[in-house]
Design an enzyme around this catalytic site. Structure first.
Site: not given
Ligand code: FPP
Length: 265
Positions: A34, A51, A146
């Protein structure tokens, strides 16, 4: 006893690793990744830049996890709710990022003996994304290190619903009398291929499970770090494991259960 240092760790990773107790290593760690959006906002960048940087954190964390011999790492990449509550442009970007990530990362998966798996209702994703996921599963199926599981279009409640439906359907098709108990639900969860969840990590400081591994987290240790996901790394993973090793695990009893005796599989 001190662990001998695995090859390929960075200086700080090796230092942290050397202080860990090899008898009390977790077997399965899951992470709620997150804070990508906040990471980008702090830098006056669009959310997608967060991201994109999040992918580097995934790479670094997976590399460290495989080098230290962790059996299973599960990463929460997209929840069922993500689809409904984010702009279409962002979810499309995330889908493209996942496809590219799987392709680019394949050589590292092979080098590090990583087996890729997915959990969630990912069969509802666009066909070209499913095709890449099927490809990643097939290409890494022979790897024995893993088990890297991505939760995609995942929801903990829908997982339990799907498990119960699977039990009922199987019982109907063989006409047998059936009972539902914890073991049967366990066997029908998306995670039936994985060891018990020992440690659940959440980045960006929020104290919520957000519908992630609700059943599996029943006795897990929970570790919340203020780090935003793009700032997470192998070093932070090892810090979380060090904290895990300080905890007393009681599993509902009054005595501490030694870390090495809690698994049956
Ligand atoms: C949460 O941050 C993250 C996500 C919803 C997406 C997770 C994606 C990644 C870690 C990158 C790509 C991963 C792969 C496997 C290709 P948020 O956008 O909710 O952050 P915020 O809460 O600060 O808005």
């Amino acid at each position: 006893m001190r662990a001998s240092i695995p090859a390929g760790l960075g200086h700080k990773e090796a230092e942290l690793y050397s202080r860990l107790d090899p008898a009390r290593f977790p077997r399965h760690i899951a992470i709620i990744m997150d804070g990508n959006g906040r990471w980008a906002k702090r830098r006056h960048l669009p959310r997608i830049a967060g991201h994109r940087s999040g992918v580097f954190a995934v790479r670094n964390t997976v590399q460290c996890a495989s080098r230290i011999g962790l059996p299973a790492l599960t990463l929460y990449a997209f929840s069922v709710e993500n689809w409904l509550r984010r702009p279409k442009s962002e979810t499309s970007f995330l889908m493209g990022l996942l496809r590219r990530y799987l392709k680019i990362e394949m050589s590292a998966f092979q080098e590090n003996n990583v087996r890729v798996q997915f959990i969630g209702r990912w069969r509802e994703l666009p066909q070209e994304v499913q095709d890449r996921m099927d490809w990643a599963i097939a290409e890494t199926a022979h790897n024995t290190g893993l088990i890297l599981t991505f939760a995609i279009n995942y929801g903990g409640r829908s997982e339990i619903v799907d498990a119960v439906k699977a039990i009922v359907n199987k019982s109907r098709s063989n006409g047998a009398h059936f009972e539902i108990d914890e073991e049967k639900i366990d066997q029908n969860l998306y995670t039936s291929h994985l060891p018990e969840l020992d440690l659940l990590i959440r980045t960006s400081g929020e104290m919520r499970l957000s519908n992630f591994l609700l059943w599996q987290a029943a006795y897990s240790e929970i570790y919340v770090t203020e780090s935003l996901w793009p700032d997470f790394s192998g070093v932070k993973l090892l810090e979380a494991i060090a904290e895990f090793q300080k905890r007393e695990r009681r599993f509902g009893g009054i005595e501490t259960v030694p870390h090495s005796t809690v698994h049956t599989a």
